[in-house]
Design a protein around this motif. Structure first.
Motif, mmCIF file in Angstrom:
data_model
loop_
_atom_site.group_PDB
_atom_site.id
_atom_site.type_symbol
_atom_site.label_atom_id
_atom_site.label_comp_id
_atom_site.label_asym_id
_atom_site.label_seq_id
_atom_site.Cartn_x
_atom_site.Cartn_y
_atom_site.Cartn_z
ATOM 1 N N THR A 175 0.828 -1.203 0.000
ATOM 2 C CA THR A 175 0.000 0.000 0.000
ATOM 3 C C THR A 175 0.865 1.258 0.000
ATOM 4 N N SER A 176 2.165 1.088 -0.299
ATOM 5 C CA SER A 176 3.088 2.225 -0.424
ATOM 6 C C SER A 176 3.190 3.066 0.835
ATOM 7 N N THR A 177 3.235 2.426 1.991
ATOM 8 C CA THR A 177 3.385 3.159 3.245
ATOM 9 C C THR A 177 4.806 3.074 3.791
ATOM 10 N N ASP A 178 5.577 2.080 3.350
ATOM 11 C CA ASP A 178 6.942 1.829 3.819
ATOM 12 C C ASP A 178 7.002 1.319 5.262
ATOM 13 N N GLU A 179 5.876 1.099 5.892
ATOM 14 C CA GLU A 179 5.893 0.637 7.280
ATOM 15 C C GLU A 179 6.511 -0.750 7.433
ATOM 16 N N ASN A 214 -1.916 3.872 11.901
ATOM 17 C CA ASN A 214 -0.749 3.909 11.018
ATOM 18 C C ASN A 214 -0.219 5.322 10.832
ATOM 19 N N PHE A 216 2.124 6.722 7.850
ATOM 20 C CA PHE A 216 2.842 6.395 6.619
ATOM 21 C C PHE A 216 4.251 6.983 6.716
ATOM 22 N N LYS A 221 1.242 11.234 6.178
ATOM 23 C CA LYS A 221 -0.149 10.907 6.457
ATOM 24 C C LYS A 221 -0.245 10.078 7.733
ATOM 25 N N TYR A 223 -3.180 7.596 9.672
ATOM 26 C CA TYR A 223 -4.468 6.926 9.547
ATOM 27 C C TYR A 223 -4.960 6.513 10.935
ATOM 28 N N ASN A 267 -7.504 9.761 6.211
ATOM 29 C CA ASN A 267 -6.230 9.909 5.504
ATOM 30 C C ASN A 267 -5.950 11.398 5.314
#
Length: 291
Positions: A175-179, A214, A216, A221, A223, A267
Motif C-alpha cells: 500500500t506504499s506506506t513503507d511501514e 498507522n 505512513f 499521512k 491513519y 487519511n
C-alpha cells in the motif's frame, strides 16, 4: 396577648442569596471540572502503564514474541498471517479479539460483547479487568456507532497499537506506506524501547477501533489519529512499560484528530512543518527507518 411577628426574607434578600449561590457555583464548577479531568488523566495513565507492562511481560513469557497489534477476527484470539517477514503462515496471539457473542461470532451490540473479545486476547491473563482498556473520558460505547451500523454501539477500548507491531505490517509495502521496513515481531527488535510507543489513545468515530493505527513513512499521512481527551493532550504507553502524556502544539494535528473522532476523513495530510508529527513518527517506528 401579644403576637410575635414572623420573620421572613424579603424579595431583595432572596435575590441576593440566589445571586451569591450562582456566583459560588460559577467559581466552583470549573474547579470541579478541572479536578475531574485531572483524575481521569491519572486513571488513563495508570491504564496505559498496566497494559504496556502486560505487553512487555507477555513478550518475556513467550520467548520475546510480541502479541499482535491487530484485533483477532477469530474467537480464540489467534491469527495466521501469510507473506510476512518471518515466513509464510506466521501464527501469533493478538492482544485482543474483536467483540463477540456467547457463540464466538462477531457481535458489537453490548459492553459484554467487547469484554468477551478482551478475554480472548494475549494480555487478558495479566490484567483480567476490562476497565483497564477504557479511558474514563471515552464515552463512545454509550451511543450507537456514528456510521449508522445497525444495532452496533461505539467504541469502548480506548487504546490501540500501531500497524508496525502487527505481523500483517510486513504486507504494508503493497500500500506504499513503507511501514513494512520497520515492522518487528520480537521484543528484541526494538531500538531504545523507552522511547517507542505501543499504545495510543484512539477515538475512531466509526466505533470499535477495528484494526490498528498507522503513520505512513514515505508520505506525511496518519491513519486513525489520536484522541484528545485530556485538555489538548494524549496519553501513550511505551515498550518498556511506562506511560506518559503528550501535549499537542500544532493546530493542524489537533484538527486532524478532531475530524477523525467525528467520523471524518482519516487519511489526512499533516502540516509539513509539524514538530508534533515528526516527534510521534520517531516514537512510532520500533527500529531505524531506511527509505
Amino acid at each position: 396577648m401579644y403576637h410575635t411577628a414572623k420573620k421572613a426574607f424579603t424579595l431583595i434578600e432572596l435575590l441576593v442569596v440566589i445571586a451569591i449561590i450562582a456566583l459560588l457555583m460559577a467559581i466552583v464548577m470549573p474547579a470541579l471540572h478541572k479536578a475531574k479531568e485531572i483524575a481521569a488523566t491519572s486513571v488513563c495513565l495508570s491504564n496505559q502503564r498496566q497494559i504496556s507492562m502486560a505487553y512487555y511481560i507477555y513478550a518475556e513469557d513467550n520467548d520475546g514474541r510480541l502479541t499482535d497489534a491487530k484485533p483477532a477476527t477469530s474467537s480464540d484470539g489467534w491469527m495466521t498471517f501469510s507473506n510476512t517477514g518471518v515466513g509464510n503462515n506466521y501464527t501469533t496471539k493478538c492482544f485482543i479479539a474483536e467483540p463477540m457473542n456467547d457463540s464466538g461470532s462477531f457481535s458489537n451490540t453490548s459492553l459484554e460483547d467487547k469484554i468477551r473479545g478482551f478475554e480472548q486476547g494475549g494480555l487478558w491473563s495479566y490484567l483480567e479487568a476490562h476497565k483497564v482498556f477504557n479511558c474514563p473520558m471515552d464515552k463512545r460505547w454509550r451511543k450507537p456507532r456514528e456510521d449508522g451500523s445497525a444495532d452496533q454501539i461505539g467504541g469502548y477500548r480506548s487504546y490501540s497499537i500501531g500497524g508496525v507491531l502487527s505481523a500483517e505490517g510486513y504486507q504494508l509495502t503493497a500500500t506504499s506506506t513503507d511501514e513494512s521496513k520497520v515492522t518487528i515481531h520480537k521484543y528484541s527488535g526494538f531500538s531504545n524501547p523507552s522511547t517507542k510507543i505501543i499504545f495510543l489513545e484512539e477515538a475512531d468515530g466509526q466505533g470499535q477501533n477495528q484494526n490498528y493505527w498507522n503513520m505512513f513513512l514515505n508520505v506525511r499521512k496518519w491513519y486513525d489519529p489520536f484522541a484528545i481527551w485530556h485538555n489538548g493532550s494524549s496519553t501513550f504507553g511505551f515498550a518498556d512499560g511506562h506511560a506518559d502524556r503528550y501535549k499537542w502544539t500544532d493546530e493542524v494535528m489537533l484538527d486532524m484528530a478532531s475530524a477523525d473522532s467525528q467520523g471524518g476523513e482519516k487519511n489526512r495530510l499533516a502540516d509539513v512543518n509539524s514538530d508534533d508529527y515528526d516527534n510521534i513518527k520517531r516514537m512510532y517506528m520500533p527500529r531505524r527507518y531506511k527509505p
